[in-house]
Design an enzyme around this catalytic site. Structure first.
Site, PDB file in Angstrom:
ATOM      1  N   ALA A  32       0.876  -1.190   0.000  1.00 13.24           N
ATOM      2  CA  ALA A  32       0.000   0.000   0.000  1.00 13.24           C
ATOM      3  C   ALA A  32       0.911   1.237   0.000  1.00 13.24           C
ATOM      4  CB  ALA A  32      -0.969  -0.005   1.174  1.00 13.24           C
ATOM      5  N   HIS A  34       2.981   4.580  -0.422  1.00 19.20           N
ATOM      6  CA  HIS A  34       2.631   5.989  -0.551  1.00 19.20           C
ATOM      7  C   HIS A  34       3.922   6.810  -0.601  1.00 19.20           C
ATOM      8  CE1 HIS A  34       3.601   6.062   3.699  1.00 19.20           C
ATOM      9  NE2 HIS A  34       2.588   5.256   3.991  1.00 19.20           N
ATOM     10  N   HIS A  37       6.801   5.798   1.804  1.00 21.27           N
ATOM     11  CA  HIS A  37       7.609   4.661   1.340  1.00 21.27           C
ATOM     12  C   HIS A  37       8.517   5.107   0.183  1.00 21.27           C
ATOM     13  CE1 HIS A  37       3.841   2.485   2.794  1.00 21.27           C
ATOM     14  NE2 HIS A  37       4.780   1.928   3.532  1.00 21.27           N
ATOM     15  N   LYS A 149       9.007   7.471  10.944  1.00 18.05           N
ATOM     16  CA  LYS A 149       7.571   7.400  11.271  1.00 18.05           C
ATOM     17  C   LYS A 149       7.329   6.338  12.354  1.00 18.05           C
ATOM     18  CE  LYS A 149       3.005   7.110  10.622  1.00 18.05           C
ATOM     19  NZ  LYS A 149       2.770   5.887  11.346  1.00 18.05           N
ATOM     20  N   ASP A 150       8.024   5.216  12.227  1.00 15.31           N
ATOM     21  CA  ASP A 150       7.926   4.136  13.222  1.00 15.31           C
ATOM     22  C   ASP A 150       9.233   4.146  14.007  1.00 15.31           C
ATOM     23  OD1 ASP A 150       5.345   2.757  12.281  1.00 15.31           O
ATOM     24  OD2 ASP A 150       6.503   2.996  10.458  1.00 15.31           O
TER      25      ASP A 150
HETATM   26  P1  AMP Z   1       5.004  -0.142   6.517  1.00 18.81           P
HETATM   27  O1  AMP Z   1       4.628  -0.514   5.126  1.00 18.81           O
HETATM   28  O2  AMP Z   1       3.951   0.653   7.226  1.00 18.81           O
HETATM   29  O3  AMP Z   1       5.511  -1.319   7.311  1.00 18.81           O
HETATM   30  O4  AMP Z   1       6.238   0.833   6.387  1.00 18.81           O
HETATM   31  C1  AMP Z   1       7.389   0.457   5.680  1.00 18.81           C
HETATM   32  C2  AMP Z   1       8.461   1.457   5.960  1.00 18.81           C
HETATM   33  O5  AMP Z   1       8.046   2.740   5.522  1.00 18.81           O
HETATM   34  C3  AMP Z   1       8.757   1.580   7.470  1.00 18.81           C
HETATM   35  O6  AMP Z   1      10.170   1.685   7.635  1.00 18.81           O
HETATM   36  C4  AMP Z   1       8.039   2.840   7.836  1.00 18.81           C
HETATM   37  O7  AMP Z   1       8.606   3.492   8.953  1.00 18.81           O
HETATM   38  C5  AMP Z   1       8.206   3.663   6.570  1.00 18.81           C
HETATM   39  N1  AMP Z   1       7.180   4.699   6.501  1.00 18.81           N
HETATM   40  C6  AMP Z   1       5.842   4.557   6.666  1.00 18.81           C
HETATM   41  N2  AMP Z   1       5.223   5.756   6.621  1.00 18.81           N
HETATM   42  C7  AMP Z   1       6.194   6.688   6.438  1.00 18.81           C
HETATM   43  C8  AMP Z   1       6.201   8.110   6.313  1.00 18.81           C
HETATM   44  N3  AMP Z   1       5.088   8.842   6.380  1.00 18.81           N
HETATM   45  N4  AMP Z   1       7.387   8.727   6.128  1.00 18.81           N
HETATM   46  C9  AMP Z   1       8.547   8.015   6.067  1.00 18.81           C
HETATM   47  N5  AMP Z   1       8.602   6.676   6.167  1.00 18.81           N
HETATM   48  C10 AMP Z   1       7.445   6.010   6.354  1.00 18.81           C
END
Ligand code: AMP
Length: 314
Positions: A32, A34, A37, A149-150
């Site tokens: 998903a 955005h 990512h 973010k995390d």
């Molecule tokens: P996720 O798909 O939510 O597991 O996120 C994958 C990676 O993208 C993780 O390292 C998140 O911290 C990073 N990520 C998610 N949202 C953001 C954002 N708004 N800005 C920067 N990195 C992000």
């Protein structure tokens, strides 16, 4: 760009690239995709010859089945985004390939994993570290890009890579936000129009916390209360936690002067969507010593100022 589903094929693809002299970048995601990512992917593509993006909705890191089932899945659009951004390999495995029925190993980082997100979502970080350890094992020596973010996840993964001597350099990347401050998140897609407006309260709370620190509030509890009070003003939001913590081990320091580096954290449920966010905060006694004029600054205060100026921040 190649799309691979089998762990073996992924590992071989990166081995071949490395054998040909390429440096490897890895961006683990749950899809998903955005602009947040994408910023990680672009950072990796700018620095590394062969960038791999993994897309895997990891069942182990969801504490509620319902949350896993409704997590957005947009593989075709994700693959297009990766191709457009210059990715070399997309790894999109099936759950059964990553976690065969007879797999019995999990990776757990003690201490830091138990706090905040870990306390609210028992088992969450064990799920993250177990899948990320597997991805690192398949990828081999590389630089891996994670979002601030995390922020707690980033710290947990760093701890794991250090403790296990993994040949992976962990790179943290700044949070990408909407113009009104809301951090981009795959979960934002589930917000109704009203909830989307209400979700701005997380960033407002962090800004209020940051202001409290800048105005020399040095009690972490008072900074947390300031952030919680802001969340409390939004009828559609329910606070999970607000905290001012040491950015490395996520403990609450005795006073903010004592923190090596400070991070403000908030988690709240807006409508039915659980959102998290965080930001840094400068403790004035480090950034601008209260009793010393500019000419009197110690070497360590000057070094801290330089670090602040070079840091990415939010
Ligand atoms: P996720 O798909 O939510 O597991 O996120 C994958 C990676 O993208 C993780 O390292 C998140 O911290 C990073 N990520 C998610 N949202 C953001 C954002 N708004 N800005 C920067 N990195 C992000």
């Amino acid at each position: 760009m190649q799309l691979v589903e089998e762990p073996d094929a992924f590992s071989r693809a990166l081995d071949r690239a490395r054998d040909a002299g390429a440096s490897i970048g890895l961006v683990p995601t749950m899809g998903a995709l955005h602009a947040g990512h994408r910023s990680l992917i672009e950072r990796a593509v700018a620095a590394r010859d062969h960038v791999a993006v993994s897309i895997f909705v990891n069942p182990l890191q969801f504490d509620r089945r319902e949350d896993l089932d409704r997590y957005p899945r947009t593989l075709d659009a994700d693959v297009s985004l990766c191709a457009d951004a210059g990715v070399s390999t997309v790894f999109a495995p099936r759950a059964a390939a990553m976690f065969p029925a007879d797999s019995a190993t999990s990776v757990s980082v003690a201490g830091i994993s138990a706090r905040w997100e870990g306390a609210s979502r028992p088992g969450h970080f064990d799920g993250v570290t177990t899948v990320v350890a597997k991805l690192f094992a398949l990828a081999g020596p590389c630089a891996a890009y994670f979002g601030e973010k995390d922020f707690q996840q980033l710290a947990v993964v760093r701890r794991m890579a250090t403790d296990l001597f993994l040949p992976v350099t962990i790179i943290g990347c700044p949070t990408v936000r909407e113009p009104d401050g809301l951090a981009l998140s795959s979960r934002n897609a589930h917000l109704s129009a009203d909830e989307r407006l209400a979700a701005r309260v997380l960033w407002r709370a962090l800004v209020a916390g940051r202001d409290a620190v800048a105005s020399k509030e040095d009690r972490p509890g008072a900074v947390a209360d300031t952030m919680a009070a802001v969340i409390g003003t939004e009828p559609l939001a329910r606070l999970d936690y607000a905290a001012a913590v040491d950015a490395e081990d996520f403990t609450v320091p005795r006073s903010l002067d004592a923190a090596r580096e400070l991070r403000l954290l908030v988690a709240a449920v807006v409508g039915a969507v659980r959102l998290i966010d965080n930001c840094d905060a400068r403790v004035p006694s480090v950034a601008a010593p209260r009793r010393a004029g500019r000419g009197d600054r110690s070497r360590s205060a000057r070094a801290a100022l330089r670090r602040d100026a070079e840091g990415s921040g939010d």
